[in-house]
Each structure stands twice: as C-alpha cells, then as structure tokens.
Design an enzyme around this catalytic site. Structure first.
Site, PDB file in Angstrom:
ATOM      1  CD  GLU A 119      -1.447  -2.401   1.798  1.00  0.00           C
ATOM      2  OE1 GLU A 119      -2.237  -3.349   1.913  1.00  0.00           O
ATOM      3  OE2 GLU A 119      -0.240  -2.478   2.130  1.00  0.00           O
TER       4      GLU A 119
ATOM      5  NE  ARG B  75       4.436  -8.349   0.371  1.00  0.00           N
ATOM      6  CZ  ARG B  75       4.237  -7.230  -0.312  1.00  0.00           C
ATOM      7  NH1 ARG B  75       5.041  -6.922  -1.314  1.00  0.00           N
ATOM      8  NH2 ARG B  75       3.247  -6.416  -0.006  1.00  0.00           N
TER       9      ARG B  75
ATOM     10  CB  ILE C 228       1.535  -3.438 -11.873  1.00  0.00           C
ATOM     11  CG1 ILE C 228       0.071  -3.889 -11.916  1.00  0.00           C
ATOM     12  CG2 ILE C 228       1.705  -2.133 -12.638  1.00  0.00           C
ATOM     13  CD1 ILE C 228      -0.876  -2.968 -11.165  1.00  0.00           C
TER      14      ILE C 228
END
Length: 436
Positions: free
Chosen positions: A69, A284, A352
């Site tokens: 985010e 991650r 993306i």
C-alpha cells in the site's frame, strides 16, 4: 449497537494484540518500538517542515497498512504535493516494514506513525493530535471507529485504490450492519475495477467510481534502472530468473522443483549455451531472509546473498535478495519473473512492476488480490499462468531458451502498463476543495 459490540470485541482482543507484538518481535525487533502510538499516545507535535520558509500544516493523511500500500501511494503523494504544496503529509502504518518503506521512499518529507488500535478514544486522540483536513485509506482497510471519528470531526475520508476480493467481501458480509455503517461513513470510494466497485456497492458503499489501479502510474526510477544494470554485471552472462515476493511455503516448492529438474540432467539454461541459470529469490518479508537462505542451503544449493555486495560467483545457484526497496531493480535485471503469493493460496502479489519493466511474468493459480490485472496481463501476452511448482520450472526453462518470446512478452508488458495509466488523476477528481 453493531459498533458498540465491535468496540467491546476490540477491547477484549487488546491483550492478545500485545502478545502478538511480542511474538512478532522475536523475528522483527522493530515491533517493540513506538508502542504508544498503537494505543493513541503521542508525544509533542514535531516541528513542521517548511516550503520556501513557510511551515507546512499537517492536513493530508494517508493510511497505508504495509509495504504494498505504501509503494502504491507514490504517484498519489507526488500528485498531492503538486496540488497542495503548502500542506504537510502524514502516513499511518500497521507494520514496521510499511513504516520502513515510507522512510525509504519519502524520507523526512513526510511524517509517519502507527495507526492506533481501533478504539473510539484512541482514534479521537489521533485526530485531535494531528488534525488532518482530509484522509485517504489505501486499498481496503475499514476501521469502524476511525471512520466514525472522522465523520464526527467532519474530516472527509476516502477509500482509494480500493480492491475487494470475493473472499474478503464474504468476510465483511458476515457483519452487514457494521460494514454498511463504515462504508457509508466514507465520502467517496475510488475502486480499482468494476468488480471491486460492484462488491463494495453490495456491502453498502456509496459514491463509488472506478478510478483504476494507481500502481500503474508508478514510474520505474532511474536509480533502480542503474542498480539493475549493476546487478546484471554481477550475474555475468548466465540466464537469471526471479521468484519475487515469495511467501512462506512457496520457496520450498520452488527449490524442490528446481532440484528435481537439475537432477534429471536438464538444468535451466539459455538457448545458446550450457551456462546453468541463476535463481534469485526475494522473500516478501525481510524477517524470512535467513530462513530462506537456510532452506536453499539445506537442499544442497550453493547460496549467495545480496547483502554480500559482491559479484555472483559462477558456482552460485541461488541468490537471496535480502534487501528492501530494490524490487524494481530485481525485475529489470532478470530474464523471467515469477510473482510470489500465487503458488499457494495467498492471492498473489502485484505483477504490475514486473510488466512495467518489460520482464516476462509467470504467475500461479492464486490471483484473487489482483484477479483482473492477472487476467488482462495473461490475455495480452505479458504473463503466462502455471499450475504448480513443476509447471513453473518447466515454463521458466522454456522461456529462458526462447529470447524472441521473452522479447514479445516484455513488449506486451510495457504496453499493458502504459495502457492502464491515469488512475492517479482520476483519484484526484474524487477530491473537492477540502484542503485549502
């Protein structure tokens, strides 16, 4: 009544929250810091930074839970700074990695704290202390008492870059009155896709517009491209594939599948020579760097780490990307990228950035967090889908042997990313003139 019951539940869970912080601190000592903020206790207001000698007011607040985010907020922050140059920006986070990411991306140009746990009094103290004029919640984080406090204080709060998977929608639907009250306390919602908008509307959201995904507006930084070139020199001439943002359990599957292929006598190679490919794994979560390095070594791989800051040895078979804030560089430096979180049922991480770098993308079956993006990327030829770890290694091997197909997928990825840009401008259209 629904919010009263919710508040009682929050209070009941606060002792567990403290235990949770202590437990997480075993791997990430950063969880031991700034506890007061999590309970709505703040020190003196720090001196405001200035613009051309004029102190900036804290008026624009963005809540970004963690890393994804926070990174997604970059184009929005740039646009807000351009529109409101005399306003100060405050970030709130829930995780140390989110906080560290905002520090790496924005430095001292923004202020950052942890958002308090969602009790009415903690949220009121937060709003009275920092006095934001308007706020944004990135993606989907609904805190009923926070939203109610903003409404009471007449602080317009928007949910932007909003996404809501079917699974998350079902969870929210278990508490219809509470969810409806929270969503209707927002002044506007900017959804990533029509599917997200439909699910949010069904739960009670109003004034929803499909603005697109702000992550498409993130430009590849020049510094990251320069670092990618440096990485490529360190690899040598060997082919390289990346397992990016992997989650717990996925690294074992990838490593074991690759080991089986190598034992078969057909190691991953490029199409022209016999140089064995290098596998780069970037977990991650940074607290798992040591664990993943150990998992690779236990399987007999020759392991090297990014933190060694040296050229990759010809004998190295696995490179652990134990760094923060370098994902663009990893994507831009490799021949093929697998997107973690998609091999097991985590819903996938964001593809993306890889597409924008022109890197061929491979993605697993679990894509609920980016379902529409994944479908479109596969449909346009920027990405291909695999079913399991053995399929992943097989398809990566095929791609590494086919330079022309990699070029075509890379071109498709860049075109795909370019086609979807503009979400930041559409998000700004949700703002009237509250910040002046």
């Amino acid at each position: 009544m629904a919010r009263f019951i919710y508040t009682l539940a929050v209070l009941t869970l606060l002792p567990w929250a403290i235990l949770h912080l202590l437990w997480r601190a075993r791997r990430q000592p950063e969880y031991l810091r700034h506890w007061g903020e999590r309970f709505g206790m703040f020190g003196a207001v720090t001196p405001a930074p200035s613009h051309e000698g004029i102190p900036l007011r804290i008026t624009i607040w963005l809540h970004a839970v963690s890393v994804g985010e926070t990174r997604a907020a970059q184009p929005l922050v740039a646009a807000l700074r351009q529109r409101y140059p005399d306003h100060r920006i405050l970030f709130t986070h829930m995780t140390p990695t989110g906080r560290a990411t905002s520090e790496a991306l924005f430095g001292d140009s923004v202020e950052r704290i942890y958002l308090p746990y969602d009790t009415p009094w903690a949220m009121r103290r937060f709003l009275h202390h920092y006095r934001p004029q308007l706020g944004f919640i990135m993606e989907t984080e609904l805190w009923p008492n926070l939203i109610a406090a903003c409404r009471q204080e007449k602080i317009p709060l928007r949910l932007v870059n909003a996404r809501l998977s079917q699974r998350s929608a079902r969870r929210y639907a278990r508490f219809p009155a509470l969810t409806r009250e929270a969503l209707r306390g927002l002044v506007a919602v900017g959804a990533q896709s029509s599917d997200d908008a439909m699910r949010l509307e069904a739960l009670g959201a109003q004034d929803i517009r499909v603005t697109g995904n702000i992550k498409f507006d993130i430009a590849v930084p020049d510094a990251q491209l320069a670092l990618a070139r440096e990485f490529r020199l360190r690899y040598g001439k060997r082919p390289v594939w990346l397992a990016a943002s992997t989650r717990e359990g996925e690294e074992v599957l990838v490593l074991d599948a690759w080991k089986r292929v190598m034992r078969s006598g057909i190691p991953l190679r490029d199409g022209a020579g016999d140089t064995a490919a290098l596998l780069v794994i970037v977990p991650r979560h940074p607290q798992r760097f040591d664990e993943v390095s150990r998992l690779a070594a236990e399987r007999g791989f020759v392991v090297q780490r990014r933190s060694d800051d040296t050229p990759v040895a010809p004998s190295a078979q696995v490179l652990i990307g134990d760094s923060m804030g370098e994902m663009f560089a990893w994507y831009a430096s490799v021949d093929v990228a697998f997107i973690g979180g998609s091999l097991l049922d985590f819903g996938s991480q964001n593809l993306i950035e890889a597409a924008a770098c022109g890197t061929p993308v491979v993605i697993g079956p679990s894509t609920r967090n980016f379902a529409e993006v994944a479908r479109e990327a596969i449909a346009c030829g920027a990405a291909l889908s695999i079913g399991d770890a053995d399929d992943l290694v097989t398809q990566v091997n095929v791609l590494l042997a086919d330079a022309e197909r990699r070029r075509q997928m890379g071109d498709a990825g860049r075109a795909f990313a370019a086609h979807h840009r503009g979400a930041t401008a559409r998000t700004l259209e949700l703002i009237s003139r509250e910040a002046r």
